[in-house]
Design a protein around this motif. Structure first.
Motif, PDB file in Angstrom:
ATOM      1  N   ILE A  18      74.281 -59.841  61.850  1.00 17.61           N
ATOM      2  CA  ILE A  18      74.101 -58.912  62.948  1.00 17.61           C
ATOM      3  C   ILE A  18      73.088 -57.994  62.688  1.00 17.61           C
ATOM      4  O   ILE A  18      73.196 -57.398  61.654  1.00 17.61           O
ATOM      5  N   ILE A  24      70.850 -54.742  62.607  1.00 20.17           N
ATOM      6  CA  ILE A  24      71.029 -53.284  63.123  1.00 20.17           C
ATOM      7  C   ILE A  24      69.927 -52.487  62.919  1.00 20.17           C
ATOM      8  O   ILE A  24      69.125 -52.766  61.793  1.00 20.17           O
ATOM      9  N   SER A  73      74.606 -52.326  71.897  1.00 22.25           N
ATOM     10  CA  SER A  73      74.647 -53.946  71.222  1.00 22.25           C
ATOM     11  C   SER A  73      74.143 -54.709  72.443  1.00 22.25           C
ATOM     12  O   SER A  73      74.215 -54.783  73.647  1.00 22.25           O
ATOM     13  N   THR A  99      72.448 -58.066  67.996  1.00 22.58           N
ATOM     14  CA  THR A  99      71.803 -56.854  67.605  1.00 22.58           C
ATOM     15  C   THR A  99      72.429 -55.498  68.064  1.00 22.58           C
ATOM     16  O   THR A  99      73.155 -55.629  69.111  1.00 22.58           O
ATOM     17  N   ILE A 100      72.662 -54.711  66.903  1.00 25.35           N
ATOM     18  CA  ILE A 100      73.258 -53.275  67.252  1.00 25.35           C
ATOM     19  C   ILE A 100      71.965 -52.364  67.189  1.00 25.35           C
ATOM     20  O   ILE A 100      71.523 -52.175  65.949  1.00 25.35           O
ATOM     21  N   CYS A 117      78.800 -47.795  65.366  1.00 26.79           N
ATOM     22  CA  CYS A 117      78.590 -49.322  65.022  1.00 26.79           C
ATOM     23  C   CYS A 117      79.772 -49.915  65.022  1.00 26.79           C
ATOM     24  O   CYS A 117      79.647 -51.256  65.224  1.00 26.79           O
ATOM     25  N   GLU A 148      80.085 -50.986  68.903  1.00 28.81           N
ATOM     26  CA  GLU A 148      79.511 -52.008  69.190  1.00 28.81           C
ATOM     27  C   GLU A 148      79.500 -53.466  68.374  1.00 28.81           C
ATOM     28  O   GLU A 148      79.427 -54.698  68.909  1.00 28.81           O
ATOM     29  N   CYS A 184      79.901 -57.040  69.682  1.00 28.35           N
ATOM     30  CA  CYS A 184      79.104 -58.490  69.300  1.00 28.35           C
ATOM     31  C   CYS A 184      80.160 -59.449  69.059  1.00 28.35           C
ATOM     32  O   CYS A 184      79.932 -60.771  69.208  1.00 28.35           O
ATOM     33  N   THR A 229      73.727 -56.206  77.680  1.00 29.57           N
ATOM     34  CA  THR A 229      73.572 -54.931  76.796  1.00 29.57           C
ATOM     35  C   THR A 229      74.843 -54.160  77.163  1.00 29.57           C
ATOM     36  O   THR A 229      75.111 -53.845  78.317  1.00 29.57           O
TER      37      THR A 229
END
Length: 145
Positions: free
Chosen positions: A32, A34, A47, A55-56, A71, A74, A78, A86
């Motif tokens: 993933i 970041i 995310s 993607t975060i 994080c 998110e 994910c 989103t």
């Protein structure tokens, strides 16, 4: 099984799989991406899946512990909600309804960050403040006990 239980079990699975509770570490090992961007004062992070790449994005203005919590939230999206568009974590976010994707991501984050800690109810407010989370999130501590 409840949605909260499923989210907590998902976090526990990743903790065992990657031998880590660090959402940055788990995200990296999971492929993933970041990114850090200027997101203004209200959006703490979000995310998304772009071209099937999870993607975060975290706000450059966040402090380290806030980014850790956002994080984690998110990462939950994910891992559990890739079919959704989103997802934004807003500073002024309202309490999500039980069973919603936001509720699940919050349960995931709490298990990831706090599931191995004994935190006294008297300290919930201080811990939430330290991690940049709203006070109403104290209820999640009871879910991960």
């Amino acid at each position: 099984m409840t949605k909260a239980h499923d989210a907590i079990a998902s976090a526990d699975h990743l903790i065992r799989q990657f031998n880590s509770r660090d959402p940055f570490d788990i995200a990296k090992q999971s492929g993933i991406y970041i990114d850090f961007q200027e997101l203004g004062t209200d959006i703490l992070g979000y995310s998304m899946h772009s071209y099937r790449i999870p993607t975060i994005v975290l706000n450059l203005k966040n402090d380290e512990l806030t980014n850790l919590s956002i994080c984690g939230h998110e990462l939950g999206h994910c891992k559990m909600h890739s079919r959704f568009d989103t997802n934004f974590f807003n500073r002024m976010g309202l309490r999500p309804s039980v069973g919603s994707v936001e509720y699940e991501a919050n349960c995931f984050m709490f298990e990831l960050l706090f599931g191995n800690q004994e935190i006294s109810p008297m300290n919930y407010g201080a811990v939430l403040s330290e991690y940049g989370l709203p006070g109403w999130m104290h209820e999640y501590f009871d879910l991960i006990k």
